[in-house]
Design a protein around this motif. Structure first.
Motif, PDB file in Angstrom:
ATOM      1  N   ARG A 239       0.862  -1.263  -0.119  1.00  0.00           N
ATOM      2  CA  ARG A 239      -0.089  -0.072  -0.061  1.00  0.00           C
ATOM      3  C   ARG A 239       0.939   1.335  -0.068  1.00  0.00           C
ATOM      4  N   LEU A 240       0.371   2.314  -0.138  1.00  0.00           N
ATOM      5  CA  LEU A 240       1.134   3.695  -0.264  1.00  0.00           C
ATOM      6  C   LEU A 240       1.230   3.836   1.348  1.00  0.00           C
TER       7      LEU A 240
ATOM      8  N   THR B   7       1.894   6.130   4.566  1.00  0.00           N
ATOM      9  CA  THR B   7       0.882   7.390   5.242  1.00  0.00           C
ATOM     10  C   THR B   7       2.089   8.002   6.292  1.00  0.00           C
ATOM     11  N   HIS B   8       1.553   9.070   6.718  1.00  0.00           N
ATOM     12  CA  HIS B   8       2.532   9.769   7.657  1.00  0.00           C
ATOM     13  C   HIS B   8       2.858   8.984   9.016  1.00  0.00           C
ATOM     14  N   ALA B   9       1.885   8.210   9.395  1.00  0.00           N
ATOM     15  CA  ALA B   9       1.992   7.287  10.320  1.00  0.00           C
ATOM     16  C   ALA B   9       3.137   6.190  10.383  1.00  0.00           C
ATOM     17  N   ASP B  10       3.546   5.899   9.132  1.00  0.00           N
ATOM     18  CA  ASP B  10       4.353   4.975   8.758  1.00  0.00           C
ATOM     19  C   ASP B  10       5.972   5.302   8.759  1.00  0.00           C
ATOM     20  N   MET B  11       6.145   6.603   8.791  1.00  0.00           N
ATOM     21  CA  MET B  11       7.424   7.289   8.699  1.00  0.00           C
ATOM     22  C   MET B  11       8.414   6.685   9.730  1.00  0.00           C
TER      23      MET B  11
ATOM     24  N   VAL C   2       4.789   0.762   0.748  1.00  0.00           N
ATOM     25  CA  VAL C   2       5.027  -0.151   2.042  1.00  0.00           C
ATOM     26  C   VAL C   2       4.567  -1.428   1.919  1.00  0.00           C
ATOM     27  N   ALA C   3       5.476  -2.654   2.704  1.00  0.00           N
ATOM     28  CA  ALA C   3       4.660  -3.841   2.737  1.00  0.00           C
ATOM     29  C   ALA C   3       4.421  -4.082   4.307  1.00  0.00           C
TER      30      ALA C   3
ATOM     31  N   ARG D 205       7.071  -4.517   7.063  1.00  0.00           N
ATOM     32  CA  ARG D 205       7.831  -5.264   6.750  1.00  0.00           C
ATOM     33  C   ARG D 205       8.983  -4.740   5.957  1.00  0.00           C
ATOM     34  N   GLY D 206       8.743  -3.825   5.065  1.00  0.00           N
ATOM     35  CA  GLY D 206       9.417  -3.335   4.110  1.00  0.00           C
ATOM     36  C   GLY D 206       8.907  -2.055   3.426  1.00  0.00           C
ATOM     37  N   TYR D 207       9.874  -1.438   2.571  1.00  0.00           N
ATOM     38  CA  TYR D 207       9.273  -0.310   1.845  1.00  0.00           C
ATOM     39  C   TYR D 207      10.140  -0.209   0.488  1.00  0.00           C
TER      40      TYR D 207
END
Length: 74
Positions: free
Chosen positions: A8-9, A11-15, A49-50, A57-59
């Protein structure tokens, strides 16, 4: 058998999780944390991101070069 990761794309929460993955994988060549936020602002469709079971798990981060035929992938 484990389920496949969901792509998925970002998000700010993933940073923070993206930066942690980058630091773990690239050690001395790690990008500064702010870079991923800037990349997402500049190229929102190019930071993917995965995730599985609620955990990253990855990007994959793609970038565009000055020439339309050039680019990069990290």
């Amino acid at each position: 058998m484990q389920p496949s990761p969901l792509l998925r794309l970002a998000t700010h929460a993933d940073m923070h999780a993206i930066w942690q993955i980058d630091a773990h994988v690239f050690w001395e060549d790690v990008y500064p944390a702010f870079f991923f936020r800037q990349a997402m602002d500049l190229w929102p469709a190019l930071l993917v991101v995965a995730a599985r079971e609620g955990r990253l798990r990855g990007y994959a981060l793609r970038g565009l070069g000055q020439e339309t035929s050039q680019g990069w992938l990290r």
